[in-house]
Write a protein that holds these residues in place. Sequence first.
Motif, PDB file in Angstrom:
ATOM      1  N   ILE A 244       0.860  -1.187   0.000  1.00 48.17           N
ATOM      2  CA  ILE A 244       0.000   0.000   0.000  1.00 48.17           C
ATOM      3  C   ILE A 244       0.896   1.236   0.000  1.00 48.17           C
ATOM      4  CG2 ILE A 244      -1.778   1.295   1.226  1.00 48.17           C
ATOM      5  CD1 ILE A 244      -2.715  -1.325   2.446  1.00 48.17           C
ATOM      6  N   LYS A 245       0.918   1.936  -1.108  1.00 52.89           N
ATOM      7  CA  LYS A 245       1.719   3.156  -1.233  1.00 52.89           C
ATOM      8  C   LYS A 245       0.797   4.347  -1.021  1.00 52.89           C
ATOM      9  CE  LYS A 245       4.964   0.982  -4.448  1.00 52.89           C
ATOM     10  NZ  LYS A 245       5.601   1.036  -5.792  1.00 52.89           N
ATOM     11  N   PHE A 246       0.945   4.987   0.124  1.00 48.58           N
ATOM     12  CA  PHE A 246       0.003   6.034   0.504  1.00 48.58           C
ATOM     13  C   PHE A 246       0.218   7.341  -0.258  1.00 48.58           C
ATOM     14  CE2 PHE A 246      -0.436   3.291   4.258  1.00 48.58           C
ATOM     15  CZ  PHE A 246      -1.826   3.239   4.349  1.00 48.58           C
ATOM     16  N   LEU A 247       1.443   7.600  -0.732  1.00 48.49           N
ATOM     17  CA  LEU A 247       1.685   8.860  -1.433  1.00 48.49           C
ATOM     18  C   LEU A 247       0.819   9.010  -2.688  1.00 48.49           C
ATOM     19  CD1 LEU A 247       3.209  11.493  -1.582  1.00 48.49           C
ATOM     20  CD2 LEU A 247       5.061  10.316  -2.791  1.00 48.49           C
ATOM     21  N   PRO A 248       0.742   7.992  -3.587  1.00 44.66           N
ATOM     22  CA  PRO A 248      -0.157   8.122  -4.747  1.00 44.66           C
ATOM     23  C   PRO A 248      -1.611   8.311  -4.346  1.00 44.66           C
ATOM     24  CG  PRO A 248       1.392   6.323  -5.082  1.00 44.66           C
ATOM     25  CD  PRO A 248       1.525   6.745  -3.655  1.00 44.66           C
ATOM     26  N   TYR A 249      -2.030   7.601  -3.281  1.00 46.40           N
ATOM     27  CA  TYR A 249      -3.399   7.762  -2.802  1.00 46.40           C
ATOM     28  C   TYR A 249      -3.637   9.184  -2.298  1.00 46.40           C
ATOM     29  CZ  TYR A 249      -4.680   2.792  -2.996  1.00 46.40           C
ATOM     30  OH  TYR A 249      -4.997   1.528  -3.410  1.00 46.40           O
ATOM     31  N   MET A 250      -2.678   9.711  -1.547  1.00 46.85           N
ATOM     32  CA  MET A 250      -2.825  11.064  -0.991  1.00 46.85           C
ATOM     33  C   MET A 250      -2.908  12.110  -2.100  1.00 46.85           C
ATOM     34  SD  MET A 250      -0.235  10.847   2.288  1.00 46.85           S
ATOM     35  CE  MET A 250      -0.396  12.596   2.632  1.00 46.85           C
ATOM     36  N   MET A 251      -2.073  11.966  -3.131  1.00 47.39           N
ATOM     37  CA  MET A 251      -2.120  12.908  -4.252  1.00 47.39           C
ATOM     38  C   MET A 251      -3.470  12.831  -4.951  1.00 47.39           C
ATOM     39  SD  MET A 251       1.695  12.827  -5.962  1.00 47.39           S
ATOM     40  CE  MET A 251       1.556  11.115  -6.470  1.00 47.39           C
ATOM     41  N   LEU A 252      -4.010  11.612  -5.062  1.00 46.20           N
ATOM     42  CA  LEU A 252      -5.316  11.438  -5.680  1.00 46.20           C
ATOM     43  C   LEU A 252      -6.404  12.071  -4.827  1.00 46.20           C
ATOM     44  CD1 LEU A 252      -6.938  10.080  -7.984  1.00 46.20           C
ATOM     45  CD2 LEU A 252      -7.140   8.068  -6.497  1.00 46.20           C
ATOM     46  N   TRP A 253      -6.318  11.887  -3.510  1.00 46.65           N
ATOM     47  CA  TRP A 253      -7.307  12.460  -2.604  1.00 46.65           C
ATOM     48  C   TRP A 253      -7.326  13.987  -2.710  1.00 46.65           C
ATOM     49  CZ3 TRP A 253      -5.311   9.230   2.161  1.00 46.65           C
ATOM     50  CH2 TRP A 253      -5.637   7.884   1.958  1.00 46.65           C
ATOM     51  N   VAL A 254      -6.149  14.581  -2.646  1.00 47.80           N
ATOM     52  CA  VAL A 254      -6.059  16.050  -2.710  1.00 47.80           C
ATOM     53  C   VAL A 254      -6.611  16.559  -4.033  1.00 47.80           C
ATOM     54  CG1 VAL A 254      -4.463  18.012  -2.803  1.00 47.80           C
ATOM     55  CG2 VAL A 254      -4.113  16.194  -1.109  1.00 47.80           C
ATOM     56  N   PHE A 255      -6.246  15.901  -5.121  1.00 50.23           N
ATOM     57  CA  PHE A 255      -6.695  16.329  -6.446  1.00 50.23           C
ATOM     58  C   PHE A 255      -8.219  16.257  -6.572  1.00 50.23           C
ATOM     59  CE2 PHE A 255      -7.874  15.159 -10.823  1.00 50.23           C
ATOM     60  CZ  PHE A 255      -7.445  16.288 -11.489  1.00 50.23           C
ATOM     61  N   ILE A 256      -8.813  15.144  -6.155  1.00 56.07           N
ATOM     62  CA  ILE A 256     -10.257  14.964  -6.288  1.00 56.07           C
ATOM     63  C   ILE A 256     -11.022  15.955  -5.424  1.00 56.07           C
ATOM     64  CG2 ILE A 256     -12.183  13.396  -5.817  1.00 56.07           C
ATOM     65  CD1 ILE A 256     -10.427  11.093  -6.670  1.00 56.07           C
ATOM     66  N   ILE A 257     -10.586  16.140  -4.188  1.00 67.40           N
ATOM     67  CA  ILE A 257     -11.299  17.055  -3.283  1.00 67.40           C
ATOM     68  C   ILE A 257     -11.205  18.495  -3.768  1.00 67.40           C
ATOM     69  CG2 ILE A 257     -11.274  18.049  -0.961  1.00 67.40           C
ATOM     70  CD1 ILE A 257     -10.584  15.287   0.110  1.00 67.40           C
ATOM     71  N   ILE A 258     -10.010  18.902  -4.223  1.00 68.53           N
ATOM     72  CA  ILE A 258      -9.845  20.280  -4.703  1.00 68.53           C
ATOM     73  C   ILE A 258     -10.704  20.539  -5.932  1.00 68.53           C
ATOM     74  CG2 ILE A 258      -8.222  21.891  -5.791  1.00 68.53           C
ATOM     75  CD1 ILE A 258      -6.085  20.885  -3.903  1.00 68.53           C
ATOM     76  N   THR A 259     -10.719  19.607  -6.889  1.00 67.72           N
ATOM     77  CA  THR A 259     -11.536  19.802  -8.092  1.00 67.72           C
ATOM     78  C   THR A 259     -13.029  19.799  -7.757  1.00 67.72           C
ATOM     79  OG1 THR A 259     -11.387  17.414  -8.539  1.00 67.72           O
ATOM     80  CG2 THR A 259      -9.846  18.855  -9.690  1.00 67.72           C
ATOM     81  N   SER A 260     -13.416  19.047  -6.735  1.00 65.66           N
ATOM     82  CA  SER A 260     -14.829  19.024  -6.328  1.00 65.66           C
ATOM     83  C   SER A 260     -15.255  20.363  -5.739  1.00 65.66           C
ATOM     84  CB  SER A 260     -15.073  17.905  -5.302  1.00 65.66           C
ATOM     85  OG  SER A 260     -14.810  16.633  -5.854  1.00 65.66           O
ATOM     86  N   LEU A 261     -14.328  21.051  -5.079  1.00 56.07           N
ATOM     87  CA  LEU A 261     -14.661  22.325  -4.439  1.00 56.07           C
ATOM     88  C   LEU A 261     -14.953  23.433  -5.447  1.00 56.07           C
ATOM     89  CD1 LEU A 261     -12.056  22.375  -1.514  1.00 56.07           C
ATOM     90  CD2 LEU A 261     -14.478  21.755  -1.418  1.00 56.07           C
ATOM     91  N   PHE A 262     -14.604  23.225  -6.724  1.00 52.96           N
ATOM     92  CA  PHE A 262     -14.884  24.230  -7.738  1.00 52.96           C
ATOM     93  C   PHE A 262     -16.365  24.249  -8.131  1.00 52.96           C
ATOM     94  CE2 PHE A 262     -10.310  24.134  -8.289  1.00 52.96           C
ATOM     95  CZ  PHE A 262     -10.013  25.448  -8.633  1.00 52.96           C
ATOM     96  N   GLU A 263     -17.137  23.316  -7.602  1.00 49.40           N
ATOM     97  CA  GLU A 263     -18.573  23.280  -7.866  1.00 49.40           C
ATOM     98  C   GLU A 263     -19.326  23.393  -6.544  1.00 49.40           C
ATOM     99  OE1 GLU A 263     -19.274  19.695 -10.059  1.00 49.40           O
ATOM    100  OE2 GLU A 263     -18.767  20.644 -11.960  1.00 49.40           O
ATOM    101  N   PRO A 264     -19.466  24.619  -6.023  1.00 49.11           N
ATOM    102  CA  PRO A 264     -20.099  24.819  -4.712  1.00 49.11           C
ATOM    103  C   PRO A 264     -21.539  24.288  -4.684  1.00 49.11           C
ATOM    104  CG  PRO A 264     -19.041  26.832  -5.492  1.00 49.11           C
ATOM    105  CD  PRO A 264     -19.068  25.881  -6.649  1.00 49.11           C
TER     106      PRO A 264
END
Length: 342
Positions: A244-264
């Motif tokens: 389980i490599k957490f760094l790729p998962y963390m980058m994916l988490w940050v990316f998905i959450i940030i892009t979701s915030l662009f649609e309030p």
Amino acid sequence: MQWLSKKIESEKNMVAWLGALTLLFSYAELFIPRIVPFFRLGLANVAVLMGLSLSPLSFAMLLFIKAFCSSMMGGTLFTPFFFISLMQSVISGFVMYVLFHVDGLFASGKKEETTANSNRYVSFFGISVAGAGASAVVQIELCRIYLGQGTLVLLGPMLLFSVLSGIVTAAIKYALPLPPTAPVLEQLPLSAASVKTSSKILLWAKLLSLIFAVIIIFTLDSWKILLPVMIVCLVLQRLSGRKIKFLPYMMLWVFIIITSLFEPQGKIIFALWKIKITYGALMSGITKVMIMTSVSALSQCVAGLKFYNEKSLISQVFLNYQKMIEKWKNSKGNFLEKLQIF
């Protein structure tokens, strides 16, 4: 049709070799730091550029192998990223293939000179940049459908990055001319090259169970249910022998959450100038994160399954790749010097 099947059969070894080369380039690219999920050099396209002289069907098979095998090894086979990878490979490959052959028709009337770089109007640099640009557009547009409009902010930077990646892949292609026939790599010892085939029924049962689980996960929309499901999937990934490599998962988490915030949507939790973080957008991002993490973990489980048929093209690709990795790890020199051994 008989001549077509003979043509494909004669190119099978080359397709298997180039397919393995795409995996080797993907492996090499893992050592290049990446902050945003889609910003990668795409070194696997070097093998695609080398295969532009293949027949149309053989080239299409190479594009499918590039997407399927890399997604299987990378643990994204069950995620929307596999479909994105497949579509960007097909469309960008189509753009490069058409450019290469149409330019070849105009470049020279002599058949033997149509592939000569000096006689072409469009060099491999131009073909590579065009393919990389098409890939960027397809990736962002398809991600927009699943992740929302927020991904569109990456389109401009990705197109600029595509110019760089296209130049790099073309430069490597020029340094690695395509051999007339697929190189015959030294056979690995049986213990290293063989895979388990004793329980095919059990393997297929595991695969079908994983596919069924993925379908169920995509229907879930409650974080309270998805949280334990995600934990179970990560445990299964570890039990399958995949780290389980957490760094790729963390980058994916940050990316998905940030892009979701662009649609309030919903109640405003925090506001700074024109930036508004809403409860609905945040929960939507968290839900997508849990779904993507769960199916990614199950995809990693598939990578641990070994389906082997020595006559299949996919098996030949993986065996060639295994041989390449052994040679790669045991050789000395820089990146290009190591590639020369193939």
